[in-house]
Design a protein around this motif. Sequence first.
Motif, PDB file in Angstrom:
ATOM      1  N   TYR A   8      11.590  -8.823  32.635  1.00 50.95           N
ATOM      2  CA  TYR A   8      10.754  -7.917  31.601  1.00 50.95           C
ATOM      3  C   TYR A   8      11.303  -6.705  31.413  1.00 50.95           C
ATOM      4  O   TYR A   8      12.362  -6.188  32.426  1.00 50.95           O
ATOM      5  N   GLN A  11       9.434   0.073  28.975  1.00 51.24           N
ATOM      6  CA  GLN A  11       9.720   1.221  28.104  1.00 51.24           C
ATOM      7  C   GLN A  11       8.637   2.268  28.289  1.00 51.24           C
ATOM      8  O   GLN A  11       7.679   2.132  28.107  1.00 51.24           O
ATOM      9  N   GLU A  55      14.057   2.842  29.680  1.00 49.27           N
ATOM     10  CA  GLU A  55      13.908   1.862  30.026  1.00 49.27           C
ATOM     11  C   GLU A  55      14.413   1.077  31.518  1.00 49.27           C
ATOM     12  O   GLU A  55      15.252   1.771  31.897  1.00 49.27           O
ATOM     13  N   HIS A  79       5.242   0.504  27.965  1.00 44.78           N
ATOM     14  CA  HIS A  79       5.196  -0.853  27.303  1.00 44.78           C
ATOM     15  C   HIS A  79       5.942  -1.934  28.111  1.00 44.78           C
ATOM     16  O   HIS A  79       6.997  -1.397  28.666  1.00 44.78           O
ATOM     17  N   THR A  81       7.783  -5.451  27.810  1.00 43.54           N
ATOM     18  CA  THR A  81       8.361  -6.505  26.885  1.00 43.54           C
ATOM     19  C   THR A  81       8.779  -7.753  27.844  1.00 43.54           C
ATOM     20  O   THR A  81       9.716  -7.606  28.664  1.00 43.54           O
ATOM     21  N   ASN A  82       8.561  -9.173  27.536  1.00 42.52           N
ATOM     22  CA  ASN A  82       9.207 -10.303  27.771  1.00 42.52           C
ATOM     23  C   ASN A  82      10.716 -10.176  27.320  1.00 42.52           C
ATOM     24  O   ASN A  82      10.965 -10.244  26.030  1.00 42.52           O
ATOM     25  N   LYS A  83      11.579 -10.051  28.297  1.00 44.92           N
ATOM     26  CA  LYS A  83      13.019  -9.882  28.208  1.00 44.92           C
ATOM     27  C   LYS A  83      13.601 -11.320  27.284  1.00 44.92           C
ATOM     28  O   LYS A  83      14.422 -11.203  26.289  1.00 44.92           O
ATOM     29  N   GLY A  86      10.706 -11.773  23.779  1.00 47.35           N
ATOM     30  CA  GLY A  86      10.522 -10.618  22.933  1.00 47.35           C
ATOM     31  C   GLY A  86       9.034 -10.258  22.747  1.00 47.35           C
ATOM     32  O   GLY A  86       8.647  -9.425  22.208  1.00 47.35           O
ATOM     33  N   GLU A  87       8.314 -10.940  23.680  1.00 45.25           N
ATOM     34  CA  GLU A  87       6.698 -10.741  23.346  1.00 45.25           C
ATOM     35  C   GLU A  87       6.412  -9.465  24.038  1.00 45.25           C
ATOM     36  O   GLU A  87       6.764  -9.375  25.234  1.00 45.25           O
ATOM     37  N   LYS A  88       5.526  -8.747  23.557  1.00 44.62           N
ATOM     38  CA  LYS A  88       5.171  -7.603  24.148  1.00 44.62           C
ATOM     39  C   LYS A  88       4.000  -7.883  24.707  1.00 44.62           C
ATOM     40  O   LYS A  88       2.898  -8.266  24.124  1.00 44.62           O
ATOM     41  N   LEU A  89       4.154  -7.335  25.944  1.00 47.24           N
ATOM     42  CA  LEU A  89       2.753  -7.641  27.021  1.00 47.24           C
ATOM     43  C   LEU A  89       1.730  -6.652  27.044  1.00 47.24           C
ATOM     44  O   LEU A  89       0.647  -6.954  26.907  1.00 47.24           O
TER      45      LEU A  89
END
Length: 90
Positions: A8, A11, A55, A79, A81-83, A86-89
């Motif tokens: 993950y 950011q 980040e 924020h 994000t799943n690395k 690309g899904e923003k959690l």
Amino acid sequence: MEERKTKYIVQYDRIGCIGAAACVAALQEAWEMDEEGKAILKGENVKSKGDEIFELEITEEELEGHMEAAKACPVVVIHITNKETGEKLI
């Protein structure tokens, strides 16, 4: 020695930080306040993306604490994000 698998990306947009310190209260290991009254994202692999965007790559094990810090932020400047996908959690 087992390799640290980052999954993950946290950011943080420091410009929008209002200094509420909710992130620090949620996860002191990763957040602290500076002399300007804004949060600092801590970690040996924190990368600066310009002057005010930071980040940090984290593991699955670190995700829960960082999610709590992000959810606690009243101005939503953290924020995650799943690395891989690309899904923003948050």
